[in-house]
Write a protein that holds these residues in place. Structure first.
Motif, PDB file in Angstrom:
ATOM      1  N   PHE A 129      -4.642   0.799  12.510  1.00  0.00           N
ATOM      2  CA  PHE A 129      -5.350  -0.458  12.778  1.00  0.00           C
ATOM      3  C   PHE A 129      -5.006  -1.549  11.766  1.00  0.00           C
ATOM      4  O   PHE A 129      -5.376  -2.702  11.927  1.00  0.00           O
ATOM      5  CB  PHE A 129      -6.873  -0.209  12.718  1.00  0.00           C
ATOM      6  N   CYS A 130      -4.321  -1.186  10.691  1.00  0.00           N
ATOM      7  CA  CYS A 130      -4.249  -2.038   9.498  1.00  0.00           C
ATOM      8  C   CYS A 130      -2.982  -2.901   9.470  1.00  0.00           C
ATOM      9  O   CYS A 130      -1.874  -2.380   9.404  1.00  0.00           O
ATOM     10  CB  CYS A 130      -4.296  -1.160   8.249  1.00  0.00           C
ATOM     11  N   TYR A 159      -0.484  -4.734   4.909  1.00  0.00           N
ATOM     12  CA  TYR A 159       0.705  -4.758   4.040  1.00  0.00           C
ATOM     13  C   TYR A 159       1.960  -4.339   4.786  1.00  0.00           C
ATOM     14  O   TYR A 159       2.913  -3.837   4.184  1.00  0.00           O
ATOM     15  CB  TYR A 159       0.476  -3.834   2.842  1.00  0.00           C
ATOM     16  N   CYS A 214       0.857  -1.190   0.000  1.00  0.00           N
ATOM     17  CA  CYS A 214       0.000   0.000   0.000  1.00  0.00           C
ATOM     18  C   CYS A 214       0.891   1.238   0.000  1.00  0.00           C
ATOM     19  O   CYS A 214       1.852   1.307   0.777  1.00  0.00           O
ATOM     20  CB  CYS A 214      -0.879  -0.025   1.249  1.00  0.00           C
ATOM     21  N   CYS A 259      -1.999   3.405   8.342  1.00  0.00           N
ATOM     22  CA  CYS A 259      -3.188   3.373   9.198  1.00  0.00           C
ATOM     23  C   CYS A 259      -2.939   2.514  10.433  1.00  0.00           C
ATOM     24  O   CYS A 259      -2.432   1.389  10.321  1.00  0.00           O
ATOM     25  CB  CYS A 259      -4.387   2.861   8.408  1.00  0.00           C
ATOM     26  N   ASN A 285       0.185   2.954   3.753  1.00  0.00           N
ATOM     27  CA  ASN A 285       0.730   1.985   4.727  1.00  0.00           C
ATOM     28  C   ASN A 285       0.967   2.559   6.123  1.00  0.00           C
ATOM     29  O   ASN A 285       1.931   2.177   6.783  1.00  0.00           O
ATOM     30  CB  ASN A 285       2.036   1.376   4.178  1.00  0.00           C
TER      31      ASN A 285
HETATM   32  S1  SF4 Z   1      -6.174   0.752   5.585  1.00  0.00           S
HETATM   33 FE1  SF4 Z   1      -4.242  -0.342   5.179  1.00  0.00          FE
HETATM   34  S2  SF4 Z   1      -4.305  -0.700   2.969  1.00  0.00           S
HETATM   35 FE2  SF4 Z   1      -5.842   0.903   3.386  1.00  0.00          FE
HETATM   36  S3  SF4 Z   1      -4.747   2.875   3.103  1.00  0.00           S
HETATM   37 FE3  SF4 Z   1      -4.580   2.323   5.287  1.00  0.00          FE
HETATM   38  S4  SF4 Z   1      -2.622   1.206   5.443  1.00  0.00           S
HETATM   39 FE4  SF4 Z   1      -3.185   1.224   3.284  1.00  0.00          FE
END
Ligand code: SF4
Length: 290
Positions: free
Chosen positions: A32-33, A36, A25, A30, A28
């Motif tokens: 909570f995510c 990637y 991403c 966020c 890259n």
């Molecule tokens: S949620 Fe994850 S994949 Fe989506 S923009 Fe944020 S970091 Fe990237």
């Protein structure tokens, strides 16, 4: 097909050819995510992409193609048009190409560029809104404001490309649940997408949000409160015509509803489940996934 790392796609792209054109991403960040975190972002080379397209072209006819990984719209316009053109030329039967996109990459495209992508087959864009609350967007490091998100969504729709968005139940934690629900219903109303889905927050070790949870700075609402968030978001949103789902594996209660026509029935179903106060009516924890 050659894939680098785990491949993620929306539930509605289960039968699509997954064509990996970027790795990871471009944002890259966020909190909570986990998606990637192990991947260093790059756009695959023209040769790598062409090889996969030619391989798919030797198979039976393929209805739908989904461009992976996190954000294919970040690809410069000329190259993206070229990729879409190669898909149409070499793969038999393609009726729709879909992609994830973040608001920043959508806003880098002009209205004319988005319209050109539609002409070359881009048939759906999946945008993670997560929440409509600006303070939460800043906290989760989404990198855009709610107003920018609405502008991005409208730009996609104005180009004639169907828009599918996701929001995340529980993202306001215990403290900001009300603001999260109200502002999320409001952004959904402003954006008025053709498709919307709710996911339920899962705290994944290794993410910054998990660290906040461990240190006590973030609290996760209980399962039935999360269902209440779902009911309230549906209740308060005002769509002209939207297919709303919570069938992602992270959710405790899968629903599918045409809104606004099935709003009352759907909200009643959710409140009936809440009233039972019995976890046997919810997806068990071991069957959940983000
Ligand atoms: S949620 Fe994850 S994949 Fe989506 S923009 Fe944020 S970091 Fe990237």
């Amino acid at each position: 097909m050659k894939y680098e790392g785990d491949i993620i796609r929306p539930p509605s792209e289960a039968s699509s050819l997954l064509l990996q054109v970027t790795v990871g991403c471009s944002h890259n960040k966020c909190s909570f995510c986990p998606a990637y975190k192990e991947k260093k972002f790059r756009i695959k080379s023209s040769d790598e992409i062409l090889e996969d397209i030619l391989e798919a072209g030797r198979w039976r006819s393929i209805d739908k193609v989904f461009l992976c990984d996190g954000d294919a719209l970040i690809i410069p316009q000329e190259r993206l048009v070229e990729i879409l053109g190669l898909i149409q030329t070499h793969i038999k039967g393609v009726k729709r190409v879909g992609t994830y996109a973040n608001a920043k990459s959508i806003l880098r495209k002009t209205a004319e560029q988005l319209a050109q992508l539609r002409e070359f087959g881009l048939g759906i864009v999946y945008l993670g809104i997560e929440t409509g609350n600006d303070e939460l967007l800043r906290k989760i490091r989404k990198g855009v404001t709610a107003a920018q998100m609405v502008e991005a969504g409208r730009r996609v729709k104005d180009a004639g490309i169907p828009l599918s968005v996701t929001v995340i139940l529980g993202l306001g934690g215990g403290d900001q649940s009300t603001e999260h629900v109200n502002d999320t219903a409001s952004i959904l109303t402003d954006m008025d997408p053709e498709y919307a889905s709710a996911l339920t927050l899962m705290l994944i070790p290794g993410t910054p949000l998990y660290a906040e949870y461990e240190s006590g700075k973030f609290t996760l609402p209980d399962k039935f409160h999360l269902l209440r968030e779902l009911a309230c978001i549906i209740e308060k949103s005002d769509f002209s015509s939207c297919y709303f789902t919570s069938n992602h594996a992270s959710n405790y209660l899968p629903i599918k509803a045409r809104l606004p026509s099935e709003k009352e029935k759907t909200v009643t179903t959710i409140y009936n489940t809440i009233r039972k106060n019995d976890v046997r009516y919810l997806r068990p924890e071991y069957m959940r996934g983000f």
